[in-house]
Design an enzyme around this catalytic site. Structure first.
Site, mmCIF file in Angstrom:
data_model
loop_
_atom_site.group_PDB
_atom_site.id
_atom_site.type_symbol
_atom_site.label_atom_id
_atom_site.label_comp_id
_atom_site.label_asym_id
_atom_site.label_seq_id
_atom_site.Cartn_x
_atom_site.Cartn_y
_atom_site.Cartn_z
ATOM 1 C CB CYS A 6 -0.542 2.526 3.961
ATOM 2 S SG CYS A 6 -2.108 1.909 3.340
ATOM 3 C CG ASP A 7 3.228 1.301 4.502
ATOM 4 O OD1 ASP A 7 2.792 1.857 5.533
ATOM 5 O OD2 ASP A 7 3.015 0.111 4.244
ATOM 6 C CB CYS B 26 -0.928 -0.023 1.221
ATOM 7 S SG CYS B 26 -1.965 1.435 1.361
#
Ligand code: FAD
Length: 313
Positions: free
Chosen positions: A139-140, A136
């Protein structure tokens, strides 16, 4: 055989399921929530979460899910540590049977079974998940400011993730096992025009390389699919972008699905094609797939369930 009747059952214990439970319990609907084989959902397999609002400092995914679980329980949700084995939406009340053989009847079902990222299936990939291996970029990506990353895949998701990562990373290397992407032309044009992006064709990831204490990724071993030769490249992170699989096994022959295989919901709603069945979170979301959006849809599902029950009386 005893059947337990309940107004609202919630299937899934990720952000969507727990948020639905919090709202349904506070509406005095006495929800019963089935946690399934991954209690806490996808965030339990990650480490730092920095984009869930309400926390100034990074928090750990498993800790966030423990908090949601405790909150859902605290306001009156009955949590059941069991997996739903079958669901029959053709009769009312709806009927479900759990893995341990208990049968429940429910007036409303909130489906929050989530999705699973597809992984390459390498032991080394598994070892470094959350420590440099991610599925992701939204997300990261932020954790890779000024670093080098590898993105694996060749479809729209891989190209979009690679482009998104150029906002942070010094260099993005996209590796694909064919010579040509399946991604839309316009995305490919943007990708090839970006000076931060390198593409390596005809290779598959043979191994994720890393070091311990603290665990982190140092590189990938790439195998040429034509010659079989292997070479190593250094990288700080590996983003696996080969797709997601929504958990629709329980409903795929009973609810309308989108062409992408995710559960169809009415516009601006969590209502599915069967009245009284609501779907929230990643199981119905092939676009955003975030904890906060899943939680938001869980809230909507509970509010819509409450309205449905009020009108059904
Ligand atoms: P999920 O979290 O997928 O949970 C699904 C639940 O359904 C599980 O509890 C499972 O046990 C249950 N279930 C499934 N089938 C059954 C069944 N038959 N019976 C009973 N229960 C069942 N998002 C962010 O916003 N920020 C991040 O930093 C972030 N990092 C991530 C890192 C990783 C490695 C991954 C994989 C995802 C990350 N995400 C992040 C995405 C986020 O985790 C998901 O968007 C979110 O968890 C979706 O929530 P959900 O409730 O829809 O489903």
């Amino acid at each position: 055989m005893s059947v337990q009747h309940t107004k609202v059952v919630i299937i899934g214990s990720g952000p969507a399921g727990f948020t639905a439970a919090i709202y349904a319990a506070r509406a005095m609907l006495k929800p019963v929530l089935f946690e399934g084989i991954q209690p806490g959902g996808q965030l339990t397999i990650t480490t730092e979460v920095e984009n869930y609002p309400g926390f100034a400092e990074p928090i750990q995914g498993p800790w966030l899910m423990e908090q949601m679980r405790a909150q859902a329980e605290h306001v009156g949700t009955t949590l059941v540590a069991d997996h739903v084995a079958s669901l029959d939406l053709s009769q009312r009340p709806f009927k479900l049977v759990t893995e341990s053989g208990v049968t429940y009847a429910a007036d409303v079902v909130i489906l929050a079974t989530g999705a699973q990222a597809r992984w390459l299936g390498l032991d080394s990939e598994h070892s470094y998940r959350g420590f440099g291996v991610s599925a992701c970029a939204t997300c990261d990506g932020f954790f890779y400011r000024g670093k080098n990353v590898v993105v694996v895949g060749g479809g729209n998701t891989a190209v979009e993730e690679a482009l998104f990562l150029t906002n942070f990373a010094a260099k993005v290397t996209l590796v694909h096992r064919r010579e040509g992407f399946r991604a839309e032309r316009i995305l490919q044009d943007r990708l090839f025009a970006n000076p931060k992006v390198d593409v390596i064709w005809n290779v598959e990831v043979a191994e994720v390389l890393g070091a311990d204490e603290p665990p982190h990724v140092t590189g990938v071993a790439l195998r040429d699919v034509r010659s079989g030769e292997t070479r190593q490249i250094a990288t700080d992170g590996v983003f696996v972008a080969i797709g997601h699989a929504p958990a629709t096994d329980l409903v795929k022959d009973q609810l309308k699905l989108k062409p992408s295989g995710y559960v169809w919901t009415a516009p601006d709603s969590t209502a599915t094609s069967v009245p009284g069945v609501f779907a929230a979170g990643d199981v119905a979301d092939d676009v955003f797939r975030q904890a906060v959006t899943a939680a938001g849809r869980g809230c909507m599902a509970a509010l819509e369930a409450e309205r449905f029950l009020a009108h059904a009386v």
